[in-house]
Design an enzyme around this catalytic site. Structure first.
Site, PDB file in Angstrom:
ATOM      1  N   ASN A  99      -3.558   6.276  -2.060  1.00 46.26           N
ATOM      2  CA  ASN A  99      -3.432   6.667  -0.652  1.00 46.26           C
ATOM      3  C   ASN A  99      -2.979   8.108  -0.479  1.00 46.26           C
ATOM      4  OD1 ASN A  99      -4.387   4.457   0.806  1.00 46.26           O
ATOM      5  ND2 ASN A  99      -2.556   3.299   0.283  1.00 46.26           N
ATOM      6  N   GLU A 141      -4.084  -0.505  -9.059  1.00 46.90           N
ATOM      7  CA  GLU A 141      -3.158   0.599  -9.318  1.00 46.90           C
ATOM      8  C   GLU A 141      -1.811  -0.052  -9.669  1.00 46.90           C
ATOM      9  OE1 GLU A 141      -2.467   2.965  -5.765  1.00 46.90           O
ATOM     10  OE2 GLU A 141      -2.298   4.803  -6.942  1.00 46.90           O
ATOM     11  N   HIS A 170      -1.281  -2.853  -6.936  1.00 48.59           N
ATOM     12  CA  HIS A 170      -2.012  -2.487  -5.718  1.00 48.59           C
ATOM     13  C   HIS A 170      -3.498  -2.786  -5.895  1.00 48.59           C
ATOM     14  CE1 HIS A 170      -3.066   0.898  -2.626  1.00 48.59           C
ATOM     15  NE2 HIS A 170      -3.115  -0.296  -2.094  1.00 48.59           N
ATOM     16  N   SER A 208       0.831  -1.207   0.000  1.00 46.35           N
ATOM     17  CA  SER A 208       0.000   0.000   0.000  1.00 46.35           C
ATOM     18  C   SER A 208       0.860   1.248   0.000  1.00 46.35           C
ATOM     19  CB  SER A 208      -0.865   0.059   1.254  1.00 46.35           C
ATOM     20  OG  SER A 208      -1.503  -1.137   1.488  1.00 46.35           O
TER      21      SER A 208
HETATM   22  N1  LIG Z   1      -5.956  -5.054   3.794  1.00 46.84           N
HETATM   23  C1  LIG Z   1      -6.116  -4.083   2.890  1.00 46.84           C
HETATM   24  O1  LIG Z   1      -7.144  -3.388   2.853  1.00 46.84           O
HETATM   25  C2  LIG Z   1      -5.044  -3.824   1.870  1.00 46.84           C
HETATM   26  C3  LIG Z   1      -5.383  -3.131   0.702  1.00 46.84           C
HETATM   27  C4  LIG Z   1      -4.398  -2.932  -0.278  1.00 46.84           C
HETATM   28  C5  LIG Z   1      -3.115  -3.412  -0.063  1.00 46.84           C
HETATM   29  N2  LIG Z   1      -2.802  -4.075   1.108  1.00 46.84           N
HETATM   30  C6  LIG Z   1      -1.434  -4.577   1.275  1.00 46.84           C
HETATM   31  O2  LIG Z   1      -1.443  -5.971   1.052  1.00 46.84           O
HETATM   32  C7  LIG Z   1      -0.424  -6.602   1.834  1.00 46.84           C
HETATM   33  C8  LIG Z   1      -1.040  -7.685   2.693  1.00 46.84           C
HETATM   34  O3  LIG Z   1      -2.032  -7.104   3.514  1.00 46.84           O
HETATM   35  P1  LIG Z   1      -3.180  -7.988   4.189  1.00 46.84           P
HETATM   36  O4  LIG Z   1      -4.199  -7.033   4.680  1.00 46.84           O
HETATM   37  O5  LIG Z   1      -3.566  -9.109   3.288  1.00 46.84           O
HETATM   38  O6  LIG Z   1      -2.378  -8.584   5.449  1.00 46.84           O
HETATM   39  P2  LIG Z   1      -2.725  -9.879   6.332  1.00 46.84           P
HETATM   40  O7  LIG Z   1      -2.098  -9.641   7.653  1.00 46.84           O
HETATM   41  O8  LIG Z   1      -4.161 -10.212   6.247  1.00 46.84           O
HETATM   42  O9  LIG Z   1      -1.932 -11.054   5.574  1.00 46.84           O
HETATM   43  C9  LIG Z   1      -0.549 -11.098   5.471  1.00 46.84           C
HETATM   44  C10 LIG Z   1      -0.129 -12.558   5.347  1.00 46.84           C
HETATM   45  O10 LIG Z   1       1.262 -12.591   5.027  1.00 46.84           O
HETATM   46  C11 LIG Z   1       1.825 -13.674   5.732  1.00 46.84           C
HETATM   47  N3  LIG Z   1       3.257 -13.466   5.859  1.00 46.84           N
HETATM   48  C12 LIG Z   1       3.895 -12.566   6.644  1.00 46.84           C
HETATM   49  N4  LIG Z   1       5.228 -12.666   6.491  1.00 46.84           N
HETATM   50  C13 LIG Z   1       5.427 -13.649   5.585  1.00 46.84           C
HETATM   51  C14 LIG Z   1       6.586 -14.215   4.994  1.00 46.84           C
HETATM   52  N5  LIG Z   1       7.803 -13.807   5.320  1.00 46.84           N
HETATM   53  N6  LIG Z   1       6.430 -15.208   4.095  1.00 46.84           N
HETATM   54  C15 LIG Z   1       5.202 -15.644   3.746  1.00 46.84           C
HETATM   55  N7  LIG Z   1       4.068 -15.126   4.258  1.00 46.84           N
HETATM   56  C16 LIG Z   1       4.179 -14.144   5.161  1.00 46.84           C
HETATM   57  C17 LIG Z   1       1.090 -13.693   7.062  1.00 46.84           C
HETATM   58  O11 LIG Z   1       1.226 -14.963   7.699  1.00 46.84           O
HETATM   59  C18 LIG Z   1      -0.330 -13.361   6.628  1.00 46.84           C
HETATM   60  O12 LIG Z   1      -1.075 -14.527   6.352  1.00 46.84           O
HETATM   61  C19 LIG Z   1       0.249  -5.469   2.619  1.00 46.84           C
HETATM   62  O13 LIG Z   1       1.384  -5.046   1.911  1.00 46.84           O
HETATM   63  C20 LIG Z   1      -0.816  -4.385   2.643  1.00 46.84           C
HETATM   64  O14 LIG Z   1      -0.268  -3.100   2.766  1.00 46.84           O
HETATM   65  C21 LIG Z   1      -3.746  -4.295   2.064  1.00 46.84           C
END
Ligand SMILES: NC(=O)c1ccc[n+]([C@@H]2O[C@H](COP(=O)([O-])OP(=O)(O)OC[C@H]3O[C@@H](n4cnc5c(N)ncnc54)[C@H](O)[C@@H]3O)[C@@H](O)[C@H]2O)c1
Length: 295
Positions: A203, A165, A153, A132
């Site tokens: 963002n 994005e 994104h 993000s």
């Molecule tokens: N949640 C949102 O609304 C949103 C929207 C757009 C972008 N994002 C981005 O997407 C990404 C993930 O966000 P999310 O909300 O899905 O997070 P989340 O916490 O739901 O999921 C993250 C996952 O990554 C895994 N993980 C962590 N370290 C790891 C590693 N070294 N190897 C393998 N797996 C690993 C965790 O176990 C977890 O299951 C982030 O970069 C976030 O900024 C999130």
């Protein structure tokens, strides 16, 4: 008759037929679901069985909702699920044609992952990140293929939201951008191209609006309800900015404001003290049961 594959031209005669999704959380399982639904083979990687099973469970539940609403046949649901392979071993991504990283939003963790992906994936494979706010240019510099690193994104919830994005790092090649654009369209999403810059466009525009809404509350200009009502009824936003902040997570909003503040060295991105106080209190929004609203 064999099912037609969604083939995406990466190079002449070479198609993207399989995708590696790193992280089985909110975003990762959504990305795995839409890719599998479009006909791609998916390898989903996470660090523990528990997270993989939770991700697969979320996919099953989401697809079942579509079956219940008669938007999907039961055997189609099974076919989609059968395209997704889960692995705790990052080397399981060795054979994929394209990678989307969607792990925790932490620079050190992502840099380490990009080094590992660089060592694992074929040299011609594009490594994309769903970050993000982290610099795509910085992630690319951790690899030996900065021309083949790009931002993808996706928005939450992935199966519903159309936008992706697409962020070009300083070294991202035109070929990488084109392949990523085609892949995005092939999985039913709409790509919009931007250049790498703190907060990208989404963002950079959204978070200062949310932060300003928190300032309006902090200064007593309006109540939580009045601020949200004004933006819903007056600007046609489906959700008020304070409710949206609760939905995103106030810790995430604060982290992104800090990325903008540090990235531009500009006080106009100063996070509102009330936002910081709520995060200090552990009032992070919907996920903790309390933010600007009670859940
Ligand atoms: N949640 C949102 O609304 C949103 C929207 C757009 C972008 N994002 C981005 O997407 C990404 C993930 O966000 P999310 O909300 O899905 O997070 P989340 O916490 O739901 O999921 C993250 C996952 O990554 C895994 N993980 C962590 N370290 C790891 C590693 N070294 N190897 C393998 N797996 C690993 C965790 O176990 C977890 O299951 C982030 O970069 C976030 O900024 C999130």
């Amino acid at each position: 008759m064999p099912e037609p594959r969604v083939g995406v031209g990466r190079k002449e005669g070479c198609l993207i037929q399989s995708i590696g999704v790193v992280g089985a959380g909110t975003m990762g399982n959504g990305i795995a679901q839409v890719a599998a639904r479009a006909g791609l083979s998916v390898v989903m990687h996470d660090v523990a069985d528990e997270f993989l099973n939770r991700g697969l469970g979320a996919i099953e539940k989401s697809l079942q909702r579509d079956v219940d609403k008669q938007r999907l046949l039961l055997d189609e649901k099974q076919t989609i699920i059968s395209r997704i392979k889960a692995t705790m071993d990052v080397s399981g991504l060795a054979g994929v044609d394209f990678v989307v990283e969607a792990i925790t939003e932490d620079l050190a963790v992502k840099l380490d992952m990009f080094k590992r992906l660089d060592a694992t994936a074929r040299p011609d494979v594009i490594l994309s990140s769903n970050t993000s706010s982290i610099s795509i240019t910085k992630l690319a510099a951790a690899t030996s293929r900065p021309d083949r690193v790009i931002g993808m994104h996706f928005m939450n919830p992935v199966p519903v939201m159309k936008l992706v994005e697409i962020i070009r790092g300083i070294a991202t090649s035109d070929e990488t951008f084109e392949a990523t654009r085609k892949l995005t369209e092939a999985i039913g999403k709409t790509p919009v191209e931007v250049n790498d810059s703190p907060g990208f466009v989404s963002n950079r525009v959204l978070m200062p609006m949310i932060n300003e809404a928190v300032f309006a509350l902090y200064e007593g200009v309006g109540t939580v309800e009045s601020i949200d009502e004004i933006m819903k009824l007056g600007m046609n936003h489906p959700m008020g900015p304070l409710q949206l902040a609760d939905f995103i997570g106030l810790d995430v909003c604060l982290a992104i404001m800090n990325v903008l503040y540090d990235g531009f060295d500009d006080s106009k991105y100063r996070p509102c003290p009330l936002l910081k106080k709520y995060v200090d209190a552990g009032w992070l929004g919907r996920k903790t049961g309390r933010g600007f609203y009670q859940y």
